[in-house]
Design a protein around this motif. Structure first.
Motif, mmCIF file in Angstrom:
data_model
loop_
_atom_site.group_PDB
_atom_site.id
_atom_site.type_symbol
_atom_site.label_atom_id
_atom_site.label_comp_id
_atom_site.label_asym_id
_atom_site.label_seq_id
_atom_site.Cartn_x
_atom_site.Cartn_y
_atom_site.Cartn_z
ATOM 1 N N LEU A 83 4.017 1.549 -11.492
ATOM 2 C CA LEU A 83 5.537 1.326 -11.416
ATOM 3 C C LEU A 83 6.208 0.202 -10.610
ATOM 4 N N ALA A 84 5.585 0.674 -9.471
ATOM 5 C CA ALA A 84 6.121 -0.313 -8.219
ATOM 6 C C ALA A 84 5.687 -1.662 -8.544
ATOM 7 N N ALA A 85 4.514 -1.798 -9.023
ATOM 8 C CA ALA A 85 3.790 -3.311 -9.264
ATOM 9 C C ALA A 85 4.699 -3.923 -10.214
ATOM 10 N N VAL A 86 5.109 -3.137 -11.391
ATOM 11 C CA VAL A 86 5.768 -3.508 -12.092
ATOM 12 C C VAL A 86 7.530 -4.083 -11.657
ATOM 13 N N MET A 87 7.982 -3.384 -11.025
ATOM 14 C CA MET A 87 8.887 -3.810 -10.046
ATOM 15 C C MET A 87 8.687 -5.049 -9.213
ATOM 16 N N GLY A 88 7.661 -5.004 -8.754
ATOM 17 C CA GLY A 88 7.211 -6.144 -7.858
ATOM 18 C C GLY A 88 7.071 -7.395 -8.578
ATOM 19 N N CYS A 89 6.475 -7.210 -10.038
ATOM 20 C CA CYS A 89 6.426 -8.262 -10.837
ATOM 21 C C CYS A 89 7.591 -9.022 -11.237
ATOM 22 N N VAL A 120 2.770 -13.178 -7.688
ATOM 23 C CA VAL A 120 3.153 -13.656 -8.998
ATOM 24 C C VAL A 120 4.184 -14.606 -9.007
ATOM 25 N N GLU A 121 4.128 -15.577 -10.065
ATOM 26 C CA GLU A 121 4.933 -16.699 -9.981
ATOM 27 C C GLU A 121 6.040 -16.541 -11.022
ATOM 28 N N GLU A 122 7.234 -17.280 -10.624
ATOM 29 C CA GLU A 122 8.350 -17.330 -11.745
ATOM 30 C C GLU A 122 7.944 -17.819 -12.876
ATOM 31 N N ILE A 177 8.343 4.994 0.522
ATOM 32 C CA ILE A 177 8.173 3.596 1.065
ATOM 33 C C ILE A 177 6.783 3.851 1.912
ATOM 34 N N GLY A 178 6.501 4.963 2.272
ATOM 35 C CA GLY A 178 5.256 5.051 3.381
ATOM 36 C C GLY A 178 4.033 4.749 2.620
ATOM 37 N N CYS A 179 4.005 4.790 1.450
ATOM 38 C CA CYS A 179 2.873 4.206 0.916
ATOM 39 C C CYS A 179 2.828 3.869 -0.465
ATOM 40 N N GLY A 180 3.128 4.578 -1.560
ATOM 41 C CA GLY A 180 2.881 3.932 -3.184
ATOM 42 C C GLY A 180 3.908 2.887 -3.353
ATOM 43 N N ILE A 181 4.961 2.854 -3.188
ATOM 44 C CA ILE A 181 6.076 1.733 -3.375
ATOM 45 C C ILE A 181 5.539 0.356 -2.778
ATOM 46 N N CYS A 182 5.445 0.509 -1.330
ATOM 47 C CA CYS A 182 4.889 -0.559 -0.523
ATOM 48 C C CYS A 182 3.347 -1.251 -1.361
ATOM 49 N N THR A 183 2.635 -0.119 -1.633
ATOM 50 C CA THR A 183 1.283 -0.376 -2.281
ATOM 51 C C THR A 183 1.399 -1.297 -3.621
ATOM 52 N N GLY A 184 2.164 -0.683 -4.481
ATOM 53 C CA GLY A 184 2.353 -1.480 -5.659
ATOM 54 C C GLY A 184 3.171 -2.799 -5.804
ATOM 55 N N TYR A 185 4.418 -2.428 -4.984
ATOM 56 C CA TYR A 185 5.244 -3.688 -4.968
ATOM 57 C C TYR A 185 4.506 -5.063 -4.323
ATOM 58 N N GLY A 186 3.976 -4.684 -3.117
ATOM 59 C CA GLY A 186 3.313 -5.702 -2.490
ATOM 60 C C GLY A 186 2.098 -6.342 -3.160
ATOM 61 N N SER A 187 1.332 -5.360 -3.909
ATOM 62 C CA SER A 187 0.395 -5.974 -4.779
ATOM 63 C C SER A 187 0.704 -7.179 -5.653
ATOM 64 N N ALA A 188 1.882 -7.064 -5.974
ATOM 65 C CA ALA A 188 2.341 -8.151 -6.985
ATOM 66 C C ALA A 188 3.012 -9.363 -5.980
ATOM 67 N N VAL A 189 3.996 -8.937 -5.251
ATOM 68 C CA VAL A 189 4.421 -10.032 -4.484
ATOM 69 C C VAL A 189 3.487 -10.872 -3.586
#
Length: 371
Positions: free
Chosen positions: A203-209, A187-189, A170-182
């Protein structure tokens, strides 16, 4: 602890010069000074940003250095003036500081910190040394070590029950991708999205989407073996540019009939992602190291209403965002374990580096000491 106020000798992976293997050395970690915290690193992982500095972008004057910035550990001791942390706290070091006092930290418009870059990559403020020589500290963290010293503005306190060998990501990659989407693309419903590049951040961006409610998430990568992993995080379609004779943005527009919202891209795919968006309201977000990449757009690409954005750490403020994401993990609202493909020890760090360079892992976690 009985080590408080004393120099600690421990193992660390030292990069003595660029384009050369990391070497496991015994280093000395001095006690923390004013507003600093010494942390026992329990687990760290290899991120492409570490490889960038070692093999692609670092000037020789930036060595020797202890790399690493995606990690989790336990507070060993604190310096004068530290009020947020006490020995025994579980923490995640932050490459993106949050002082909570500067005009940036007080603004909801940015996650930057005006005090965040002071001596972040310098031997001046580093408490690390090896063989009588000061060691550069990477991004204010240097987590490829059993112990490190960081400023308290570069540290987040996390849930006391969090498994450090998991939440280190969570210190880098997951926050970076997930937050980029959210946070950044917002990203809208019911929208359609594309993610270019399916490493950990992608992959974290996919999860965020998916978390944002996107109805269609198209994963774009030249390696079809990555699609099964992308499906776990919420991808609905997979496109391999090598399978098509036409530009990838034309393929995507045909797939969605132009009903497009938020393509997300990593370096090397900026123009394709931008041109994939619907001209009237599309959003394209650039994420990742782009310092060696040049890109351009014509006024006509943006005038109709497209938005082209950059995102650092997914728009999360350091301390607040990391604590929030760890809590989401503890509440089973985000996936973390699924990113881990390899577990190793610090002495296997070059194996982890090679796996990352060859794109044969999502994340390799290095356990440096017991939790």
């Amino acid at each position: 602890m009985d080590t408080a106020g004393k120099v600690i000798k421990c193992k660390a992976a030292v990069a003595w010069e660029p384009n050369k293997p990391l070497v496991i050395e015994e280093i000395e970690v001095a006690p923390p000074q004013a507003n600093e915290v010494r942390v026992k690193i329990v687990a760290t992982s290899v991120c492409h940003s570490d490889l960038y500095h070692l093999y692609e972008g670092m000037h020789k004057d930036g060595f020797p250095v202890v790399l690493g910035h995606e990690a989790a550990g336990i507070v060993e001791s604190v310096g004068p003036g530290v009020t947020e942390f006490t020995p025994g706290d579980k923490v995640i070091p932050l490459f993106l500081a949050q002082c909570r006092e500067c005009h940036f930290c007080k603004s909801p418009k940015t996650n930057q910190c005006a005090n965040g870059r002071t001596e972040a990559m310098s031997p001046v403020g580093s408490r690390l040394s090896c063989k009588g020589k000061k060691i550069y500290q990477f991004s204010g963290t240097s987590t490829f070590s059993e112990y490190t010293v960081v400023r308290q503005i570069n540290l987040a306190k996390i849930h006391p029950d969090a498994p450090l060998d998991k939440v280190c990501l969570i210190g880098c990659g997951i926050c970076t991708g997930y937050g980029s989407a959210v946070n950044t693309a917002k990203v809208e419903e019911g929208s359609s999205c594309a993610v270019f590049g399916l490493g950990a951040v992608g992959l974290a961006a996919v999860m965020g989407c998916k978390a944002a409610g996107a109805k269609r998430i198209i994963a774009v990568d030249t390696n079809p073996e990555k699609f099964d992993k992308a499906k776990i995080f919420g991808a609905t379609d997979f496109v391999n540019p090598k399978d098509h004779s036409k530009p990838i943005h034309e393929v995507l527009m045909e797939m969605t009939n132009g009903e497009w919202t938020s393509p997300w891209s990593v370096w090397g795919t900026q123009q394709s992602a931008l041109h994939s968006t619907v001209p009237a309201w599309g959003v394209s977000v650039i994420v990742g190291y782009t310092l060696i990449q040049k890109f351009s757009a014509q006024p006509g690409d943006l005038i109709p209403g497209r938005t082209w954005k950059g995102s650092l750490f997914g728009g999360f403020k350091g301390k607040d965002g990391v604590a929030e994401m760890v809590q989401r993990y503890m509440d089973k609202k985000i996936m973390v374990d699924e990113f881990i493909t390899h577990n190793m020890g610090l002495d296997q760090i070059m194996e982890a580096v090679d796996l990352m360079r060859k794109a044969q892992c999502v994340r390799a976690v290095l356990k440096t000491s017991p939790q």
